[in-house]
Write a protein that holds these residues in place. Sequence first.
Motif, PDB file in Angstrom:
ATOM      1  N   LEU A  11       3.206  -1.225   4.072  1.00 12.15           N
ATOM      2  CA  LEU A  11       2.771   0.094   3.609  1.00 12.15           C
ATOM      3  C   LEU A  11       4.000   0.975   3.446  1.00 12.15           C
ATOM      4  O   LEU A  11       4.905   0.965   4.284  1.00 12.15           O
ATOM      5  CB  LEU A  11       1.803   0.711   4.622  1.00 12.15           C
ATOM      6  CG  LEU A  11       0.574  -0.137   4.990  1.00 12.15           C
ATOM      7  CD1 LEU A  11      -0.276   0.592   6.029  1.00 12.15           C
ATOM      8  CD2 LEU A  11      -0.242  -0.508   3.766  1.00 12.15           C
ATOM      9  N   TYR A  12       4.019   1.761   2.355  1.00 12.65           N
ATOM     10  CA  TYR A  12       5.207   2.549   2.030  1.00 12.65           C
ATOM     11  C   TYR A  12       4.823   3.981   1.668  1.00 12.65           C
ATOM     12  O   TYR A  12       3.719   4.241   1.177  1.00 12.65           O
ATOM     13  CB  TYR A  12       5.934   1.952   0.817  1.00 12.65           C
ATOM     14  CG  TYR A  12       6.358   0.515   0.960  1.00 12.65           C
ATOM     15  CD1 TYR A  12       7.576   0.181   1.537  1.00 12.65           C
ATOM     16  CD2 TYR A  12       5.549  -0.521   0.476  1.00 12.65           C
ATOM     17  CE1 TYR A  12       7.984  -1.142   1.647  1.00 12.65           C
ATOM     18  CE2 TYR A  12       5.943  -1.847   0.587  1.00 12.65           C
ATOM     19  CZ  TYR A  12       7.154  -2.146   1.179  1.00 12.65           C
ATOM     20  OH  TYR A  12       7.549  -3.464   1.285  1.00 12.65           O
TER      21      TYR A  12
ATOM     22  N   GLY B 197       0.850  -1.181   0.000  1.00 13.65           N
ATOM     23  CA  GLY B 197       0.000   0.000   0.000  1.00 13.65           C
ATOM     24  C   GLY B 197       0.883   1.226   0.000  1.00 13.65           C
ATOM     25  O   GLY B 197       1.986   1.206   0.578  1.00 13.65           O
ATOM     26  N   PHE B 198       0.434   2.303  -0.663  1.00 11.96           N
ATOM     27  CA  PHE B 198       1.242   3.527  -0.757  1.00 11.96           C
ATOM     28  C   PHE B 198       0.403   4.750  -0.409  1.00 11.96           C
ATOM     29  O   PHE B 198      -0.796   4.794  -0.710  1.00 11.96           O
ATOM     30  CB  PHE B 198       1.787   3.695  -2.185  1.00 11.96           C
ATOM     31  CG  PHE B 198       2.656   2.573  -2.656  1.00 11.96           C
ATOM     32  CD1 PHE B 198       3.999   2.521  -2.311  1.00 11.96           C
ATOM     33  CD2 PHE B 198       2.133   1.556  -3.448  1.00 11.96           C
ATOM     34  CE1 PHE B 198       4.817   1.488  -2.744  1.00 11.96           C
ATOM     35  CE2 PHE B 198       2.930   0.513  -3.882  1.00 11.96           C
ATOM     36  CZ  PHE B 198       4.279   0.477  -3.538  1.00 11.96           C
ATOM     37  N   ASP B 199       1.041   5.735   0.196  1.00 13.37           N
ATOM     38  CA  ASP B 199       0.369   6.996   0.463  1.00 13.37           C
ATOM     39  C   ASP B 199       1.400   8.111   0.524  1.00 13.37           C
ATOM     40  O   ASP B 199       2.552   7.890   0.933  1.00 13.37           O
ATOM     41  CB  ASP B 199      -0.406   6.933   1.784  1.00 13.37           C
ATOM     42  CG  ASP B 199      -1.445   8.046   1.889  1.00 13.37           C
ATOM     43  OD1 ASP B 199      -2.608   7.796   1.531  1.00 13.37           O
ATOM     44  OD2 ASP B 199      -1.086   9.156   2.309  1.00 13.37           O
TER      45      ASP B 199
ATOM     46  N   ASN C  20       2.709   9.898   7.764  1.00 10.64           N
ATOM     47  CA  ASN C  20       1.976   9.663   9.012  1.00 10.64           C
ATOM     48  C   ASN C  20       0.991   8.507   8.858  1.00 10.64           C
ATOM     49  O   ASN C  20       0.903   7.630   9.721  1.00 10.64           O
ATOM     50  CB  ASN C  20       1.243  10.937   9.441  1.00 10.64           C
ATOM     51  CG  ASN C  20       0.616  10.799  10.817  1.00 10.64           C
ATOM     52  OD1 ASN C  20       1.273  10.367  11.759  1.00 10.64           O
ATOM     53  ND2 ASN C  20      -0.648  11.162  10.927  1.00 10.64           N
ATOM     54  N   ARG C  21       0.253   8.491   7.765  1.00 10.52           N
ATOM     55  CA  ARG C  21      -0.703   7.401   7.511  1.00 10.52           C
ATOM     56  C   ARG C  21       0.018   6.064   7.394  1.00 10.52           C
ATOM     57  O   ARG C  21      -0.430   5.053   7.924  1.00 10.52           O
ATOM     58  CB  ARG C  21      -1.495   7.667   6.231  1.00 10.52           C
ATOM     59  CG  ARG C  21      -2.644   8.646   6.385  1.00 10.52           C
ATOM     60  CD  ARG C  21      -3.493   8.650   5.144  1.00 10.52           C
ATOM     61  NE  ARG C  21      -4.408   9.776   5.159  1.00 10.52           N
ATOM     62  CZ  ARG C  21      -4.688  10.539   4.115  1.00 10.52           C
ATOM     63  NH1 ARG C  21      -4.104  10.297   2.955  1.00 10.52           N
ATOM     64  NH2 ARG C  21      -5.540  11.524   4.207  1.00 10.52           N
TER      65      ARG C  21
ATOM     66  N   LEU D 133      -1.286   3.325  10.195  1.00 15.07           N
ATOM     67  CA  LEU D 133      -2.177   2.255   9.750  1.00 15.07           C
ATOM     68  C   LEU D 133      -1.522   0.891   9.895  1.00 15.07           C
ATOM     69  O   LEU D 133      -0.311   0.749   9.723  1.00 15.07           O
ATOM     70  CB  LEU D 133      -2.597   2.490   8.296  1.00 15.07           C
ATOM     71  CG  LEU D 133      -3.531   3.683   8.041  1.00 15.07           C
ATOM     72  CD1 LEU D 133      -3.705   3.916   6.543  1.00 15.07           C
ATOM     73  CD2 LEU D 133      -4.890   3.450   8.693  1.00 15.07           C
ATOM     74  N   ARG D 134      -2.334  -0.119  10.157  1.00 19.65           N
ATOM     75  CA  ARG D 134      -1.855  -1.496  10.278  1.00 19.65           C
ATOM     76  C   ARG D 134      -2.456  -2.343   9.165  1.00 19.65           C
ATOM     77  O   ARG D 134      -3.628  -2.212   8.834  1.00 19.65           O
ATOM     78  CB  ARG D 134      -2.226  -2.073  11.641  1.00 19.65           C
ATOM     79  CG  ARG D 134      -1.498  -1.407  12.803  1.00 19.65           C
ATOM     80  CD  ARG D 134      -0.002  -1.717  12.762  1.00 19.65           C
ATOM     81  NE  ARG D 134       0.755  -0.949  13.755  1.00 19.65           N
ATOM     82  CZ  ARG D 134       1.440   0.149  13.470  1.00 19.65           C
ATOM     83  NH1 ARG D 134       1.468   0.623  12.236  1.00 19.65           N
ATOM     84  NH2 ARG D 134       2.113   0.781  14.415  1.00 19.65           N
TER      85      ARG D 134
END
Length: 201
Positions: free
Chosen positions: A130-131, A113-115, A119-120, A124-125
């Motif tokens: 997540l990257y 997952g990317f954002d 902070n997100r 998030l778990r």
Amino acid sequence: MSAIVDIPGATRKRLLLLLNLLGVWPKDKITSVDISEQTGWKDSLIRHDLWLLGYNKGVSNGYQTVDLRDAINQALGLEAETKNCCIVGLGRLGAALLDEKLTQGSSFVIKAGFDSSLNRVEILRSSFPLYPANQMNWIIKQEGITLAVLTVEDKEAQTMTDRLVAAGVLGIVNMTRTVLKVPPSVKVENASIVNALKIIS
């Protein structure tokens, strides 16, 4: 086997819905009447779709459920090959897609997952990594990701799409309101909830 390229989009969508029905159908056989009752499609439309599929194994008392399911999987290129995916945008909608059960039982595996918000990514778990968005290019290539679900804000949609295309992604499920510009080699499926509601209303 790759998907049959001359199957029209509308037929492909119906075959995918039929595949879901076959997955929970409790009997060894299913008739066109059964399919019609469950979906609301006309018999003639069902026969037409199966004809486009190249499937002609129907008998007077129905189709073999497992055989028909296998034929659809094979024709649509879904039979066994694992396809690696990612989610881009981890706001409310993207975060709701972090549940690994989303693709459970399918050949699709969410690998990342990317954002753009660090902070997100840290808060998030998820069962998959997540990257930050600035790592998209090398992570997508490293993980062999070919499909993406785009859930960013509309203003970010085209920028993120360009980055996905540059990283080698070949298909995007677009859950934004932006009309994406992509090269012919990249497929886009627009999945707006508002548009879907308009269609069924």
